[in-house]
Design a protein around this motif. Structure first.
Motif, PDB file in Angstrom:
ATOM      1  N   VAL A  60      19.495   4.516  -0.567  1.00 43.75           N
ATOM      2  CA  VAL A  60      18.258   5.204  -0.169  1.00 43.75           C
ATOM      3  C   VAL A  60      17.241   4.209   0.360  1.00 43.75           C
ATOM      4  O   VAL A  60      16.883   4.211   1.532  1.00 43.75           O
ATOM      5  N   GLY A  61      16.718   3.340  -0.530  1.00 40.28           N
ATOM      6  CA  GLY A  61      15.683   2.413  -0.134  1.00 40.28           C
ATOM      7  C   GLY A  61      15.103   1.690  -1.331  1.00 40.28           C
ATOM      8  O   GLY A  61      15.857   1.067  -2.096  1.00 40.28           O
ATOM      9  N   TYR A  62      13.803   1.857  -1.555  1.00 42.97           N
ATOM     10  CA  TYR A  62      13.132   1.122  -2.632  1.00 42.97           C
ATOM     11  C   TYR A  62      12.146   2.018  -3.358  1.00 42.97           C
ATOM     12  O   TYR A  62      11.672   3.037  -2.830  1.00 42.97           O
ATOM     13  N   ARG A  63      11.803   1.596  -4.593  1.00 40.83           N
ATOM     14  CA  ARG A  63      10.882   2.357  -5.420  1.00 40.83           C
ATOM     15  C   ARG A  63      10.023   1.407  -6.239  1.00 40.83           C
ATOM     16  O   ARG A  63      10.517   0.411  -6.781  1.00 40.83           O
ATOM     17  N   LEU A  64       8.715   1.707  -6.329  1.00 40.77           N
ATOM     18  CA  LEU A  64       7.813   0.949  -7.192  1.00 40.77           C
ATOM     19  C   LEU A  64       7.948   1.498  -8.603  1.00 40.77           C
ATOM     20  O   LEU A  64       7.765   2.683  -8.838  1.00 40.77           O
ATOM     21  N   VAL A  65       8.299   0.624  -9.554  1.00 39.73           N
ATOM     22  CA  VAL A  65       8.562   1.092 -10.932  1.00 39.73           C
ATOM     23  C   VAL A  65       7.470   0.595 -11.864  1.00 39.73           C
ATOM     24  O   VAL A  65       6.623  -0.225 -11.499  1.00 39.73           O
ATOM     25  N   GLN A 110       0.828  -1.208   0.000  1.00 41.55           N
ATOM     26  CA  GLN A 110       0.000   0.000   0.000  1.00 41.55           C
ATOM     27  C   GLN A 110       0.860   1.256   0.000  1.00 41.55           C
ATOM     28  O   GLN A 110       0.577   2.222  -0.716  1.00 41.55           O
ATOM     29  N   GLU A 111       1.931   1.258   0.793  1.00 40.32           N
ATOM     30  CA  GLU A 111       2.821   2.416   0.809  1.00 40.32           C
ATOM     31  C   GLU A 111       3.463   2.645  -0.553  1.00 40.32           C
ATOM     32  O   GLU A 111       3.581   3.776  -1.021  1.00 40.32           O
ATOM     33  N   PHE A 112       3.870   1.563  -1.208  1.00 35.82           N
ATOM     34  CA  PHE A 112       4.470   1.706  -2.539  1.00 35.82           C
ATOM     35  C   PHE A 112       3.452   2.242  -3.548  1.00 35.82           C
ATOM     36  O   PHE A 112       3.773   3.104  -4.373  1.00 35.82           O
ATOM     37  N   LEU A 113       2.212   1.753  -3.478  1.00 35.62           N
ATOM     38  CA  LEU A 113       1.216   2.203  -4.448  1.00 35.62           C
ATOM     39  C   LEU A 113       0.743   3.625  -4.179  1.00 35.62           C
ATOM     40  O   LEU A 113       0.240   4.294  -5.084  1.00 35.62           O
ATOM     41  N   GLU A 155      12.131  -1.706  -7.188  1.00 34.08           N
ATOM     42  CA  GLU A 155      13.533  -1.458  -7.536  1.00 34.08           C
ATOM     43  C   GLU A 155      14.307  -0.982  -6.308  1.00 34.08           C
ATOM     44  O   GLU A 155      13.813  -0.167  -5.526  1.00 34.08           O
ATOM     45  N   THR A 156      15.514  -1.498  -6.147  1.00 31.86           N
ATOM     46  CA  THR A 156      16.395  -1.021  -5.088  1.00 31.86           C
ATOM     47  C   THR A 156      17.053   0.278  -5.509  1.00 31.86           C
ATOM     48  O   THR A 156      17.633   0.365  -6.592  1.00 31.86           O
ATOM     49  N   VAL A 157      16.937   1.297  -4.671  1.00 29.92           N
ATOM     50  CA  VAL A 157      17.614   2.571  -4.909  1.00 29.92           C
ATOM     51  C   VAL A 157      18.814   2.601  -3.969  1.00 29.92           C
ATOM     52  O   VAL A 157      18.670   2.784  -2.762  1.00 29.92           O
ATOM     53  N   GLY A 167       6.865   5.332  -8.203  1.00 27.89           N
ATOM     54  CA  GLY A 167       7.987   6.049  -8.802  1.00 27.89           C
ATOM     55  C   GLY A 167       8.819   6.845  -7.818  1.00 27.89           C
ATOM     56  O   GLY A 167       9.870   7.378  -8.179  1.00 27.89           O
ATOM     57  N   GLN A 168       8.376   6.921  -6.578  1.00 28.20           N
ATOM     58  CA  GLN A 168       9.090   7.704  -5.568  1.00 28.20           C
ATOM     59  C   GLN A 168      10.006   6.795  -4.756  1.00 28.20           C
ATOM     60  O   GLN A 168       9.609   5.706  -4.341  1.00 28.20           O
TER      61      GLN A 168
END
Length: 224
Positions: free
Chosen positions: A219-224, A166-169, A214-216, A173-174
């Motif tokens: 930083v952390g992670y991003r939903l692509v 839910q946080e990713f959605l 995706e691993t950034v 892209g962030q």
């Protein structure tokens, strides 16, 4: 922007809630005594109140009874370590809209806040017009039924996996830091050095597809 009053005498908890609300687009004011809380609640400047029971001057139940007696109809969520059935019943009968025991997870508190605001607004979205179904490409989360689907196929997610997805959605892209995800999904009482975020991202990748998150680096992670 919604404005939330926090009546909580423990500075660490008040700061944690304030920070989490700000990150999710809510303004807030925190006070540490019941009398301050009554004065501010009577101003009718707030959309919701988060109320602790164990306050240094007045019992939180007395605060609730007082503001309801003054005609304040603002939704109140009690947040307290006192979680007995008798306390819960007493809080709800005194006029609370919800009762939540500590220690708590911020994601659950946020969900309850959104629900109260949605009910207050009297429609199927919260006060900010937030949808009840989140979608990104062929990934969909139904916040009411807690169902997740990928390309029309239902995926079985645990409560924590669903909260993380839910946080990713909510922020496609962030880049989300591990600290942000830990705070929003697991709460203030979780060890910041824990690798639980990385573990649950691996779980989501297995269920939703390895290339979705995706691993950034650094930083952390991003939903692509």
């Amino acid at each position: 922007m919604t404005n939330i009053l926090i009546i909580e005498d423990e500075a660490r908890i008040a700061a944690f809630i304030t920070k989490g609300l700000k990150a999710n687009g809510h303004a807030s004011t925190a006070v540490g005594t019941g009398n301050e809380g009554i004065d501010l609640a009577a101003s009718d400047a707030f959309d919701l109140i988060v109320l602790d029971i164990g306050l240094p001057d007045l019992d939180g139940f007395s605060v609730l009874d007082t503001i309801r007696g003054m005609g304040v109809r603002t939704p109140v969520i009690i947040l307290t370590a006192r979680s007995s059935v008798s306390d819960t019943v007493h809080g709800l009968e005194t006029g609370a809209d919800d009762y939540m025991a500590t220690p708590f997870r911020f994601e659950e508190l946020l969900a309850r806040i959104r629900l109260r605001l949605r009910v207050q607004a009297g429609d199927g979205a919260d006060a900010a017009g937030e949808p009840t179904v989140l979608t990104h490409d062929d990934l969909s989360l139904d916040l009411r039924t807690h169902r997740a689907t990928v390309a029309g196929r239902e995926i079985d997610l645990s409560a924590r996996e669903f909260a993380l997805a839910q946080e990713f959605l909510r922020h496609p892209g962030q880049a989300l830091t591990r600290e942000q995800l830990l705070s929003r999904v697991w709460g203030y009482d979780f060890d910041p050095a824990s690798n639980v975020v990385d573990v649950y991202v691996r779980y989501l990748r297995r269920k939703l597809g390895t290339d979705r998150i995706e691993t950034v680096r650094g930083v952390g992670y991003r939903l692509v």
